[in-house]
Design an enzyme around this catalytic site. Structure first.
Site, mmCIF file in Angstrom:
data_model
loop_
_atom_site.group_PDB
_atom_site.id
_atom_site.type_symbol
_atom_site.label_atom_id
_atom_site.label_comp_id
_atom_site.label_asym_id
_atom_site.label_seq_id
_atom_site.Cartn_x
_atom_site.Cartn_y
_atom_site.Cartn_z
ATOM 1 N N LYS A 1 -11.578 47.352 72.665
ATOM 2 C CA LYS A 1 -10.599 48.238 73.304
ATOM 3 C C LYS A 1 -9.263 48.181 72.561
ATOM 4 O O LYS A 1 -9.047 47.285 71.734
ATOM 5 C CB LYS A 1 -10.434 47.822 74.771
ATOM 6 C CG LYS A 1 -9.955 46.390 74.967
ATOM 7 C CD LYS A 1 -10.125 45.947 76.421
ATOM 8 C CE LYS A 1 -9.611 44.527 76.612
ATOM 9 N NZ LYS A 1 -9.888 44.016 77.958
ATOM 10 N N ARG B 1 -8.435 43.841 90.946
ATOM 11 C CA ARG B 1 -7.947 44.815 89.979
ATOM 12 C C ARG B 1 -8.943 45.963 89.951
ATOM 13 O O ARG B 1 -8.690 47.034 90.472
ATOM 14 C CB ARG B 1 -7.872 44.087 88.626
ATOM 15 C CG ARG B 1 -6.888 44.594 87.650
ATOM 16 C CD ARG B 1 -6.873 43.727 86.401
ATOM 17 N NE ARG B 1 -8.165 43.624 85.733
ATOM 18 C CZ ARG B 1 -8.334 43.305 84.458
ATOM 19 N NH1 ARG B 1 -7.303 43.037 83.701
ATOM 20 N NH2 ARG B 1 -9.539 43.241 83.935
ATOM 21 N N MET C 1 15.027 47.237 64.643
ATOM 22 C CA MET C 1 13.855 48.118 64.610
ATOM 23 C C MET C 1 13.106 48.016 63.279
ATOM 24 O O MET C 1 11.880 47.968 63.248
ATOM 25 C CB MET C 1 14.283 49.569 64.846
ATOM 26 C CG MET C 1 13.099 50.533 64.885
ATOM 27 S SD MET C 1 13.592 52.253 65.039
ATOM 28 C CE MET C 1 14.160 52.309 66.718
ATOM 29 N N TYR D 1 22.803 42.526 64.861
ATOM 30 C CA TYR D 1 23.307 43.143 66.089
ATOM 31 C C TYR D 1 23.835 42.101 67.057
ATOM 32 O O TYR D 1 23.230 41.036 67.215
ATOM 33 C CB TYR D 1 22.181 43.913 66.786
ATOM 34 C CG TYR D 1 21.911 45.277 66.194
ATOM 35 C CD1 TYR D 1 22.894 46.258 66.167
ATOM 36 C CD2 TYR D 1 20.653 45.575 65.687
ATOM 37 C CE1 TYR D 1 22.624 47.515 65.632
ATOM 38 C CE2 TYR D 1 20.373 46.822 65.156
ATOM 39 C CZ TYR D 1 21.363 47.787 65.134
ATOM 40 O OH TYR D 1 21.092 49.011 64.616
#
Ligand SMILES: *Cc1c(COP(=O)(O)O)cnc(C)c1O
Length: 379
Positions: A44, A142, A318, A265
């Site tokens: 998956k 679930r 990023m 940053y």
């Protein structure tokens, strides 16, 4: 440009290497351990981010014949690559979609009475008794039938189960990564008791972690995912799987910064003295999670440059990260050099621990921006 024996195009800034020989070795290791239980492959989420077609094809060549995917679209991808494979869809049956599963010979893991009724009705209307799995819940809350649903199926709605073949009865363990967790045995006992009330079919309970538990958990078919991809499944034992992925990226620039200079940053790291800072071409958009940023004013997780372990400093942004390469020879820490961000020496699970997450998440976030090299064992 050569990286680990591979020719890399000069325009590649980061490279994701996927070692299919290691993947296959991992599958064989589990298949041998659980024999005579059969071993499926869980592919998956695009083969845990590594490429569903490559992964499924390599596993099939090694002898894997049963695959689990989460979604119909993933099922179609496996079917297109492997016409003879048995493919189970963990989502179950989406409303009104039965024809889409049957058209591609995909087997839904039917998880509720509504899904079972809908699949049975479709099979009856189309005179096409298409096989499906029955998913029983034993402790996750679930997906899957409740004990009361099994009562209904074993009692008043018994007829419904004769309209299509049940090719598998499955449940999913919540705590198998901790062998001594009492819920494991509770789930196993509940599963066997509930499955016994349904028509006889092969049984499946174990995910990767479950394959490290006692044989009694292996039943007829095991469903490993993360362990195939080299991730840590059990917290009880050292991880015996071979690493399958490596994320490497190039140094874009190296500079010396003076004491007191902030880096990145939010200026979360200030050079305590003169430091060499390398800016490397990967960031959170490439799957190097922002949570791997260095903590305020301290060095962060370690990555690998020519065998040297060097820390991330400041925030992961990023597209780039900053490494403190002070003391590394300039011919090694230089523009264009490759850094191993995730791989055999910068372990997936160690980094995941650092980021407060699990190897699964790190793997499935590896971006699409890296140049991909797929090693198929022939090199
Ligand atoms: C994802 C999944 C697996 C595989 O789990 P791993 O922990 O990756 O081995 C097995 N069964 C079900 C139902 C799943 O959702």
């Amino acid at each position: 440009m050569i990286l680990e024996g591979q020719t890399i195009p000069p325009d590649a800034r980061s490279v994701l290497t996927i070692d299919l020989a290691a993947l296959v070795a991992n599958w064989r290791q589990i298949a041998d351990r659980v024999h005579p239980a059969a071993c499926a492959g869980v592919v998956k989420a695009d083969g845990y981010g590594l490429g569903i077609t490559d992964v499924a094809t390599a596993l099939a060549r090694a002898g894997c014949s049963t695959f689990f995917v989460a979604t119909l679209a993933e099922g179609r991808a496996v079917r297109a690559a492997l016409p003879p494979a048995i493919v189970y869809v963990l989502d179950g049956l989406l409303p009104g979609a039965a024809a889409h599963y049957a058209a591609m010979d995909l087997r839904p893991c039917l998880s509720s009475l509504e899904e079972i009724r809908e699949w049975a009705a479709w099979c009856a209307a189309d005179s096409r008794p298409a096989p499906a799995a029955i998913h029983i819940d034993t402790g996750m809350q679930r997906l899957g039938l409740t004990a009361a649903d099994v009562d209904t199926l074993a009692g008043p709605e018994r007829e419904i189960l004769s309209t299509f073949p049940i090719s598998l009865v499955m449940s999913h363990l919540a705590c198998a990564d901790v062998a001594a967790h009492p819920l494991n045995e509770t789930q196993r006992t509940a599963f066997l008791a509930l499955a016994q009330r349904l028509p006889r079919a092969p049984l499946s309970l174990a995910n990767s972690a479950g394959t490290f538990l006692d044989r009694a958990y292996h039943l007829d078919l095991v469903r490993p995912g993360i362990a195939l991809y080299g991730g840590r499944a059990s917290t009880d034992i050292p991880n015996p799987m071979r690493p399958v992925t490596r994320l490497s990226a190039r140094i874009l620039q190296v500079r010396t910064v003076a004491a007191g200079t902030p880096v990145g940053y939010a200026a979360t790291f200030t050079a305590p003295d003169a430091r060499r800072i390398a800016t490397v071409a990967s960031g959170y958009a490439d799957g190097f999670l922002r949570a791997l940023s260095g903590p305020t004013e301290r060095p962060g997780p370690l990555v690998t440059l020519d065998g040297h372990r060097v820390p991330v400093v400041g925030r992961v942004s990023m597209d780039v990260i900053a490494l403190d390469v002070t003391g590394i020879p300039e011919r090694e820490a230089c523009r264009g050099a490759w850094v191993e961000l995730i791989g055999p020496t910068s372990g997936l699970d160690d980094l995941a621990d650092h980021a407060g997450t699990i190897g699964y998440e790190l793997l499935t976030r590896l971006g699409r921006r890296s140049h991909r090299v797929v090693l198929d064992g022939s090199v």
